[in-house]
Design an enzyme around this catalytic site. Structure first.
Site, PDB file in Angstrom:
ATOM      1  N   CYS A  19      -3.475  -0.854   9.417  1.00  0.00           N
ATOM      2  CA  CYS A  19      -2.438  -0.362   8.507  1.00  0.00           C
ATOM      3  C   CYS A  19      -2.377   1.154   8.643  1.00  0.00           C
ATOM      4  O   CYS A  19      -3.396   1.834   8.461  1.00  0.00           O
ATOM      5  CB  CYS A  19      -2.835  -0.751   7.085  1.00  0.00           C
ATOM      6  SG  CYS A  19      -1.833  -0.005   5.809  1.00  0.00           S
ATOM      7  N   TYR A  34       0.829  -1.214   0.000  1.00  0.00           N
ATOM      8  CA  TYR A  34       0.000   0.000   0.000  1.00  0.00           C
ATOM      9  C   TYR A  34       0.860   1.260   0.000  1.00  0.00           C
ATOM     10  O   TYR A  34       0.465   2.288  -0.527  1.00  0.00           O
ATOM     11  CB  TYR A  34      -0.899   0.022   1.247  1.00  0.00           C
ATOM     12  CG  TYR A  34      -2.159  -0.824   1.157  1.00  0.00           C
ATOM     13  CD1 TYR A  34      -2.531  -1.473  -0.014  1.00  0.00           C
ATOM     14  CD2 TYR A  34      -2.995  -0.951   2.273  1.00  0.00           C
ATOM     15  CE1 TYR A  34      -3.693  -2.241  -0.079  1.00  0.00           C
ATOM     16  CE2 TYR A  34      -4.159  -1.700   2.211  1.00  0.00           C
ATOM     17  CZ  TYR A  34      -4.506  -2.345   1.046  1.00  0.00           C
ATOM     18  OH  TYR A  34      -5.663  -3.078   0.996  1.00  0.00           O
ATOM     19  N   CYS A  75       4.305   1.745  11.078  1.00  0.00           N
ATOM     20  CA  CYS A  75       3.853   0.791  10.058  1.00  0.00           C
ATOM     21  C   CYS A  75       3.660  -0.517  10.796  1.00  0.00           C
ATOM     22  O   CYS A  75       4.535  -0.929  11.574  1.00  0.00           O
ATOM     23  CB  CYS A  75       4.915   0.639   8.968  1.00  0.00           C
ATOM     24  SG  CYS A  75       4.584  -0.737   7.835  1.00  0.00           S
TER      25      CYS A  75
END
Ligand code: DGL
Length: 308
Positions: free
Chosen positions: A78, A46, A200
């Site tokens: 995420c 992503y 992350c």
């Protein structure tokens, strides 16, 4: 008002294995809930998609996911997807949506030097949501941001290929010390950094390795425990000591590694995360803007015995 009475079905979305770090915190704290984990390998990573492509993918996938599995709560596990799509997704869905965003606030509260490192994807490190987060919660700190795709790849490789024989272990991962040092150099140059935000969800899987680049006093912070607390508050359920009762299902939209077959992927999920079942689901997406994007390796149908 959200009902607190019954068991809850919680869905988590990430581009790959990252959100499993969040799943681990949730399942540990609230083991009596049912979890479904969606890894969108068809659009992984992503962090390198444009905002427009990422938004349209996550919004349509999120909506289909909620409908298909009759979810009670959706966790965007995420940082990249949360910082870009959270508000839009909340506007589209009638169930609560929890986002995962970089832990800037606790880092600022606990930093003595006022110098904080942020490790995230390139998209998260530079987007306006993250900038606002820093302005709002760390106005008196200096935040040194590093956006890295290499660290995402490293975490994926660690989960899927670490103990594999060379023909299964693609490329040169784990990366050499010199390459990682170069990646981290902006933060390493500032010796006074005492807090590093793992912005992350992939990075908790390489936390020990990352820690070895910094002195022992430097604290690496992720958001897993905060998300578990948020879910607990939202549902009114207290943390439980009971063993997990329901099976966790994982759903992948493509194969993360063409050298590992479906049965092997499922076995690894079982061993590493106690996830009992893996299915292939392509997400029933009609996504015009994202159609041109490269799709990762599809499952070989002979391997994918369990297609939704
Ligand atoms: N795990 C994701 C995050 O927290 C993104 C990884 C990627 O697909 O780039 O940002």
């Amino acid at each position: 008002m959200f009902s607190t009475s019954s068991n809850k079905k919680i869905g988590l979305i990430d581009s790959g294995i990252g959100g499993l770090s969040v799943y681990q915190s949730l399942a540990e704290t609230l083991p009596h809930f049912s979890y479904i984990y969606l890894a969108d390998y068809a659009y992984h990573p992503y962090g390198t998609l444009s905002e427009e492509d990422l938004s349209s993918r996550v919004i349509s996938l999120g909506q289909n996911f909620v409908k298909k599995f009759s979810l009670d709560i959706l966790v965007i596990a995420c940082n990249t997807a949360s910082t870009i799509t959270l508000q839009k997704l909340r506007n589209k869905l009638s169930i609560p949506v929890i986002g995962v965003v970089p832990a800037i606030k606790p880092a600022a509260e606990n930093s003595k030097s006022g110098l904080i490192g942020l490790l995230a994807t390139k998209a998260t490190s530079k987007n306006p949501y993250t900038k606002n987060l820093i302005e709002k919660y760390a106005p008196n700190c200096q935040v040194i941001s590093v956006g890295s795709h290499l660290l995402v790849q490293w975490a994926e490789a660690k989960i899927w290929t670490q103990n594999d024989p060379p023909q299964h272990n693609q490329g040169s991962l784990p990366p050499s010390l010199a390459i990682v040092k170069r990646e981290l150099q902006d933060i390493l140059l500032h010796e006074e950094v005492d807090m590093i935000v793992l912005g992350c969800t992939h990075f908790p899987f390489i936390k020990e390795e990352l820690q070895s680049f910094f002195s022992v006093g430097v604290q690496l912070l992720d958001s897993g425990a905060a998300i578990a607390k948020r879910l607990q508050e939202m549902t009114g359920h207290l943390p439980r000591q009971t063993p997990k009762k329901t099976k966790t299902l994982a759903v992948f939209t493509a194969n993360p590694n063409p050298n590992i077959n479906f049965t092997d992927l499922e076995k690894r999920l079982k061993e590493r995360f106690h996830i009992e079942e893996l299915k292939l689901w392509q997400g029933e997406i009609e996504n015009k803007t994202a159609k041109h994007l490269p799709t990762l390796h599809s499952f070989n149908p002979t391997n994918a015995s369990k297609i939704l």
